[in-house]
Design an enzyme around this catalytic site. Structure first.
Site, PDB file in Angstrom:
ATOM      1  N   HIS A   1      37.298  12.485  17.451  1.00  0.00           N
ATOM      2  CA  HIS A   1      37.051  11.543  16.411  1.00  0.00           C
ATOM      3  C   HIS A   1      38.084  10.433  16.592  1.00  0.00           C
ATOM      4  CE1 HIS A   1      35.474  11.016  12.606  1.00  0.00           C
ATOM      5  NE2 HIS A   1      36.997  10.936  12.004  1.00  0.00           N
TER       6      HIS A   1
ATOM      7  N   TYR B   1      37.819   6.144  15.876  1.00  0.00           N
ATOM      8  CA  TYR B   1      38.499   4.461  15.403  1.00  0.00           C
ATOM      9  C   TYR B   1      39.124   3.584  16.610  1.00  0.00           C
ATOM     10  CZ  TYR B   1      37.393   7.207  11.178  1.00  0.00           C
ATOM     11  OH  TYR B   1      37.129   7.367  10.474  1.00  0.00           O
TER      12      TYR B   1
ATOM     13  N   HIS C   1      23.666   7.937  13.051  1.00  0.00           N
ATOM     14  CA  HIS C   1      24.770   7.561  12.974  1.00  0.00           C
ATOM     15  C   HIS C   1      25.820   7.052  13.039  1.00  0.00           C
ATOM     16  CE1 HIS C   1      28.833   8.190  10.768  1.00  0.00           C
ATOM     17  NE2 HIS C   1      29.386   8.714  12.380  1.00  0.00           N
ATOM     18  N   PHE C   2      26.114   7.494  14.608  1.00  0.00           N
ATOM     19  CA  PHE C   2      26.559   7.057  16.002  1.00  0.00           C
ATOM     20  C   PHE C   2      25.687   5.076  16.476  1.00  0.00           C
ATOM     21  CE2 PHE C   2      28.347   6.748  20.578  1.00  0.00           C
ATOM     22  CZ  PHE C   2      29.189   7.327  19.959  1.00  0.00           C
ATOM     23  N   HIS C   3      25.465   5.091  15.759  1.00  0.00           N
ATOM     24  CA  HIS C   3      24.999   3.861  16.490  1.00  0.00           C
ATOM     25  C   HIS C   3      24.514   2.945  15.379  1.00  0.00           C
ATOM     26  CE1 HIS C   3      22.682   5.713  19.873  1.00  0.00           C
ATOM     27  NE2 HIS C   3      22.324   4.479  20.579  1.00  0.00           N
TER      28      HIS C   3
ATOM     29  N   ARG D   1      18.852  16.178  18.857  1.00  0.00           N
ATOM     30  CA  ARG D   1      19.084  15.420  19.777  1.00  0.00           C
ATOM     31  C   ARG D   1      19.369  16.039  21.433  1.00  0.00           C
ATOM     32  NH1 ARG D   1      25.721  14.508  19.237  1.00  0.00           N
ATOM     33  NH2 ARG D   1      26.584  16.983  18.371  1.00  0.00           N
ATOM     34  N   ARG D   2      19.587  14.919  22.142  1.00  0.00           N
ATOM     35  CA  ARG D   2      19.736  15.463  23.594  1.00  0.00           C
ATOM     36  C   ARG D   2      19.489  16.123  24.467  1.00  0.00           C
ATOM     37  NH1 ARG D   2      26.185  18.418  21.923  1.00  0.00           N
ATOM     38  NH2 ARG D   2      27.258  15.743  22.091  1.00  0.00           N
TER      39      ARG D   2
END
Length: 590
Positions: free
Chosen positions: A235, A239, A386-388, A449-450
């Site tokens: 996580h 950042y 969300h990640f993209h 996913r995956r």
């Protein structure tokens, strides 16, 4: 240092050795971007069944390559190049040792090559090398040893890079006693302290468990332990990717807008909050893991929600700085000032569009962080959607946009084409809107996913609006636009670097903030104090969960079945460990 009237010389003229190191970092970053984007296009077309040119078994090789090359190599090599620039520029002095700078770059590059060979080896079955473990790479999936060894070298390389910047700061501090830390240097230092703290988890996992396991030196590992150690790092690495983007939003975007940063102290507070809060929250990625007590997950959720604060402060500061710039350019009214911003500048437009989609990613991230509502979208396409938006746009698009301003400083040339740059950032924005929107909606429909084959016999996914076919087309279209956008970016960067030298390739001057550091308490610059608090928070957040995982999951190296952990189990383990250690020390002393 640059002045308001303009720099006497360009960056590459003042710091030629540093410019060489930075260009090498950006070169590796952009090569990884091109390969990773190509893998992403293949995935998007394969998974949506629009065009299949690979076997489904090879999909996972592409998925791993896409994740590692984009999320780890592209972003972090860009970061190391950008931080090297920010250190030299903000301190107005070269690095302590150019040879040392090339050493950490060489170590990072060697590690990257080894990991990439292991990944691509999966496409050649007879080679006996593969690493189809995705970019999360925790057990029970196992990769070839050179994958883990390459990762270890890469991480150590980043540690050495951070030491390079700390040494530069120490040299500057000896000549500037009593001065406030320059803002960009402050951002570099706080980010690297967070990185040192966060990478301890993955270093322990790779060196003590995954490498010996892949070499056959130990028969098994504790999967939940390696998974938890990964998310301890997994996580805060988000950042680590975001911090260069934040630095551009705080220090470069106001200048591009035509104004000045709204508040230097607020920027320092934001980076300190990320240092304190980003590491003790990784367990929120493990809400469905049975081996972690629910109480620890609730604490992680609460801590994660606090991370909204620095993001909201950043949104306020960035918008306030842009409004100030727009009004300096003649903008008026409550919203009409938006029209006075330099929307024809690809560097500005790319950063602004990245910020817009980052806001959308922040809202979907709140769903991920919520312990109860997360169960609805866990392990669905919502998560990569969300990640993209966050890493794939807030980070990647800001880095590409920033390159339009940064690279001419390093090459001494002018940007080859602003119109192509503008088309590129807009194409990325549109492509990501298509793809992330479809991924979020598909996640709500429960599509996993995956997996290369999200189709199941005698089962049909349903959507409240539109159709599954429409979502597949959106993902394929979005993936195609994103790949074409990367091609345009690399084309523009290549021709920029090959262009003719210019006397003034770019104005690198960064104006002083409206509110400078002189009005803020000096305790903000006490990095030792904030590092100590961050360490204490990590100890409080992870000691009992890790103790419970080791106690209930068969020890450090597994062998048992994980059972639901409790707080009392963790306390028992810690008590036993401390008692045994004290008794041993007493016996030795006697």
């Amino acid at each position: 240092m640059a002045t308001a009237s303009g720099p006497a010389r360009t960056f590459v003229e003042r710091f030629p050795s540093e410019a060489g190191v930075i260009k090498a970092n950006l070169l590796v970053s952009f090569v990884a971007l091109g390969i990773g984007a190509f893998f992403g296009l293949i995935q998007a077309l394969h998974r949506t069944d629009i065009l299949r040119v690979i076997d489904s078994a090879d999909y996972y090789t592409m998925l791993t390559g896409h994740g590692v090359l984009l999320a780890i190599v592209f972003t972090i090599f860009f970061l190391t190049g950008f931080f090297h620039w920010a250190t030299a520029r903000s301190l107005d002095q070269p690095a302590v040792s150019t040879l040392y700078s090339w050493a950490w770059f060489g170590l990072m590059t060697t590690g990257t090559v080894l990991a990439t060979i292991a990944i691509l080896g999966g496409l050649v079955p007879n080679l006996g090398i593969s690493a189809d473990v995705l970019f999360t790479f925790y057990a029970p999936l196992q990769a070839h040893p050179i994958f883990y060894i390459g990762l270890a070298m890469f991480i150590v390389g980043t540690w050495l890079a951070g030491a390079d910047w700390f040494l530069s700061y120490r040299a500057w501090r000896s000549d500037n006693k009593g001065e406030r830390i320059p803002l960009q240097m402050f951002m570099v230092l706080t980010t690297m302290i967070m990185w040192y703290l966060a990478t301890l988890g993955v270093a322990v996992s790779v060196v003590f468990f995954l490498i010996p396991w892949s070499l056959g030196l130990i028969p098994s590992v504790n999967p939940l332990l390696t998974r938890t150690l990964f998310w301890y790092f997994g996580h805060p690495i988000v950042y680590f990717w975001l911090m260069p983007a934040y630095m551009m939003w705080y220090t470069i975007l106001p200048k591009l807008s035509g104004g000045r940063l709204f508040s230097d102290p607020l920027a320092r507070v934001v980076f300190l909050l990320f240092l304190l809060l980003s590491t003790p929250v990784g367990i929120h990625h493990q809400y469905l893991d049975p081996g972690i007590a629910e109480g620890f997950k609730f604490i992680a959720m609460t801590n994660t929600m606090f991370l909204l604060l620095p993001s909201l402060l950043t949104a306020f500061t960035a918008v306030a700085s842009m409004e100030h710039g727009a009004r300096q350019r003649g903008g008026e009214g409550y919203l009409r000032w938006l029209g006075a911003l330099p929307w024809r500048d690809p560097a500005f437009t790319g950063m602004a569009l990245a910020g817009i989609l980052f806001a959308a990613g922040g809202f979907s991230g709140m769903i991920n962080a919520g312990m109860n509502i997360n169960y609805l979208i866990h392990n669905t396409l919502w998560v990569p959607g969300h990640f993209h938006l966050t890493v794939g746009t807030a980070v990647a698009l800001t880095m590409m946009a920033g390159s339009y301003w940064l690279v001419p400083q390093l090459t001494g040339t002018k940007l080859y084409s602003r119109p192509i740059g503008l088309l590129q950032v807009i194409m990325w924005f549109i492509g990501m809107v298509f793809m992330s929107n479809a991924m979020h909606r598909a996640g709500l429909a429960g599509i996993p996913r995956r997996t290369a084959e999200p189709q199941y016999q005698n089962f049909e996914f349903l959507t409240p609006i539109g159709s599954i076919f429409e979502l597949r087309v959106q993902i394929a279209l979005g993936g195609t636009l994103l790949f074409l956008s990367v091609v345009l970016f690399l084309f523009n960067m290549l021709l920029t670097s090959l262009g003719e030298k210019s006397d003034r390739p770019v104005d690198e001057y960064l104006p002083e903030p409206l509110s400078g550091p002189e009005g803020s308490p000096r305790v903000l610059d006490n990095l030792g104090l904030w590092t100590g608090i961050a360490v204490v928070l990590v100890i409080l957040a992870y000691t009992l969960p890790l103790a419970g995982i080791i106690q209930n999951g068969g020890g450090l190296f597994g062998g048992g079945l994980p059972i639901p952990a409790t707080v009392s189990a963790g306390l028992d383990f810690v008590t036993t460990l401390v008692t045994t250690t004290v008794n041993t020390l007493l016996e030795v002393a006697a």
